[in-house]
Design a protein around this motif. Structure first.
Motif, short mmCIF file in Angstrom:
data_model
loop_
_atom_site.label_atom_id
_atom_site.label_comp_id
_atom_site.label_asym_id
_atom_site.label_seq_id
_atom_site.Cartn_x
_atom_site.Cartn_y
_atom_site.Cartn_z
N MET A 1 -35.44 -8.20 6.20
CA MET A 1 -36.91 -8.30 6.30
C MET A 1 -37.58 -7.51 5.18
O MET A 1 -38.24 -6.49 5.40
CB MET A 1 -37.38 -7.81 7.68
CG MET A 1 -36.73 -8.54 8.84
SD MET A 1 -37.18 -10.29 8.94
CE MET A 1 -35.56 -11.06 8.91
N GLU A 2 -37.42 -7.96 3.97
CA GLU A 2 -37.81 -7.19 2.79
C GLU A 2 -39.31 -6.91 2.72
O GLU A 2 -40.13 -7.76 3.10
CB GLU A 2 -37.40 -7.94 1.52
CG GLU A 2 -35.90 -8.03 1.33
CD GLU A 2 -35.55 -8.71 0.02
OE1 GLU A 2 -35.69 -8.06 -1.04
OE2 GLU A 2 -35.17 -9.89 0.06
N VAL A 3 -39.63 -5.72 2.23
CA VAL A 3 -41.03 -5.34 2.03
C VAL A 3 -41.19 -4.67 0.67
O VAL A 3 -40.23 -4.15 0.09
CB VAL A 3 -41.54 -4.38 3.13
CG1 VAL A 3 -41.34 -4.97 4.51
CG2 VAL A 3 -40.87 -3.02 3.03
N TRP A 4 -42.42 -4.71 0.19
CA TRP A 4 -42.81 -3.93 -1.00
C TRP A 4 -43.95 -3.02 -0.56
O TRP A 4 -44.97 -3.49 -0.03
CB TRP A 4 -43.26 -4.86 -2.12
CG TRP A 4 -43.81 -4.11 -3.31
CD1 TRP A 4 -45.12 -3.85 -3.59
CD2 TRP A 4 -43.06 -3.51 -4.36
NE1 TRP A 4 -45.24 -3.14 -4.76
CE2 TRP A 4 -43.98 -2.91 -5.26
CE3 TRP A 4 -41.69 -3.42 -4.65
CZ2 TRP A 4 -43.58 -2.24 -6.41
CZ3 TRP A 4 -41.29 -2.75 -5.79
CH2 TRP A 4 -42.22 -2.17 -6.66
N TRP B 1 -48.50 -2.48 2.82
CA TRP B 1 -47.26 -3.06 2.32
C TRP B 1 -47.30 -4.58 2.37
O TRP B 1 -48.06 -5.18 3.11
CB TRP B 1 -46.07 -2.53 3.12
CG TRP B 1 -45.88 -3.09 4.50
CD1 TRP B 1 -45.00 -4.07 4.89
CD2 TRP B 1 -46.56 -2.69 5.71
NE1 TRP B 1 -45.10 -4.30 6.24
CE2 TRP B 1 -46.03 -3.48 6.77
CE3 TRP B 1 -47.55 -1.75 5.98
CZ2 TRP B 1 -46.49 -3.35 8.08
CZ3 TRP B 1 -48.00 -1.63 7.30
CH2 TRP B 1 -47.47 -2.42 8.32
N GLN B 2 -46.43 -5.15 1.56
CA GLN B 2 -46.26 -6.60 1.51
C GLN B 2 -44.99 -6.97 2.27
O GLN B 2 -43.90 -6.52 1.94
CB GLN B 2 -46.13 -7.07 0.06
CG GLN B 2 -47.33 -6.75 -0.81
CD GLN B 2 -47.10 -7.10 -2.27
OE1 GLN B 2 -46.17 -7.86 -2.61
NE2 GLN B 2 -47.92 -6.55 -3.15
N SER B 3 -45.15 -7.78 3.31
CA SER B 3 -44.01 -8.32 4.05
C SER B 3 -43.58 -9.59 3.32
O SER B 3 -44.19 -10.64 3.46
CB SER B 3 -44.40 -8.61 5.49
OG SER B 3 -43.34 -9.23 6.18
N LEU B 4 -42.51 -9.49 2.53
CA LEU B 4 -42.15 -10.57 1.61
C LEU B 4 -41.57 -11.78 2.32
O LEU B 4 -41.60 -12.89 1.77
CB LEU B 4 -41.15 -10.04 0.58
CG LEU B 4 -41.65 -8.85 -0.26
CD1 LEU B 4 -40.55 -8.37 -1.22
CD2 LEU B 4 -42.90 -9.21 -1.04
N LEU C 1 -42.36 -9.14 -5.45
CA LEU C 1 -40.97 -9.47 -5.76
C LEU C 1 -40.57 -10.78 -5.09
O LEU C 1 -41.07 -11.10 -4.00
CB LEU C 1 -40.03 -8.36 -5.26
CG LEU C 1 -40.13 -6.98 -5.89
CD1 LEU C 1 -39.26 -6.01 -5.10
CD2 LEU C 1 -39.71 -7.01 -7.34
N PRO C 2 -39.65 -11.53 -5.70
CA PRO C 2 -39.07 -12.68 -4.99
C PRO C 2 -38.07 -12.17 -3.95
O PRO C 2 -37.55 -11.06 -4.06
CB PRO C 2 -38.35 -13.45 -6.11
CG PRO C 2 -37.99 -12.39 -7.11
CD PRO C 2 -39.12 -11.38 -7.07
#
Length: 217
Positions: A40-43, A105-108, A197-198
């Motif tokens: 569950m990637e985040v930035w 944050w960004q939930s990618l 980010l991708p």
């Protein structure tokens, strides 16, 4: 000693006290770490801290949160795990105990941008400065340890969960806050809707196969 030298010495002592002992913590600084559940990637655009004196420490942390993305697409990444780690982060130097943590944050995996205000109660602050006897398995010694590590988990749907822990003490859950959507989108609208980010190929493959396990955090 001249008056000028005395003033300079006094100023140096004051500055030194502000950086180390002025806040009267039993350690040099507390740690702010952030992580995301598997895949569950985040930035992190920013993680700001406000201490009990209302001093603001902007961008105490930003960038990539700690995360695991196994290539074998292990199913069911819901939940936070039995013992969350410290997360990726930094020591918040010069700060007294935290009163509030702000994270944007960004939930990618969705994709979506969230923000959350996480209040730190007085009981949590007291627990952060309470020394406890702890056995450290990595060196086989008993020490007096402190829960100076404040860890925030960031999940899809804007869900956050916060723990405090120490190197040799188990983490203790202290807060769960559901953030809100940032209407301006990623980077406060400055990126034209583009996310930082991708997705990692493993995360992308996982989402395509299993979807996002909303409601498990």
């Amino acid at each position: 000693m001249s008056k000028l030298k005395a003033l300079l010495l006094f100023a140096m002592l004051v500055l030194s006290g502000c950086a180390t002992g002025f806040n009267r913590l039993p350690y040099d600084a507390w740690y702010l770490g952030l992580f995301a559940p598997n895949y569950m990637e985040v930035w992190i655009e920013t993680a700001d801290a406000v201490d009990i004196h209302d001093r603001v420490f902007r961008r105490a942390m930003s960038g990539v949160a700690a995360i695991n993305t196994p290539e074998n697409l292990k199913p069911h990444p819901g939940g936070w795990g039995e013992r969350p780690g410290a997360g990726a982060g930094k020591h918040v130097r010069g700060a007294d105990l935290p009163r509030l943590i702000y994270v944007r944050w960004q939930s990618l995996v969705e994709p979506q941008t969230y923000e959350a205000y996480i209040p730190i109660p007085e009981a949590t602050r007291q627990a952060m400065v309470k020394g406890e006897k702890a056995y450290c398995s990595f060196d086989g010694k008993w020490i007096t340890d402190y829960r100076y590590m404040l860890t925030v988990g960031l999940a899809p749907g804007g869900v956050t969960k916060t723990w405090i822990g120490g190197p040799c003490l188990p983490p203790v859950e202290v807060a769960r806050v559901v953030g809100t959507v940032v209407k301006l989108g990623p980077d406060s609208g400055r990126s034209g809707g583009r996310y930082a980010l991708p997705l990692d190929p493993s995360s992308k493959a996982y989402i395509e196969k299993y979807g996002v396990p909303y409601g498990s955090w």
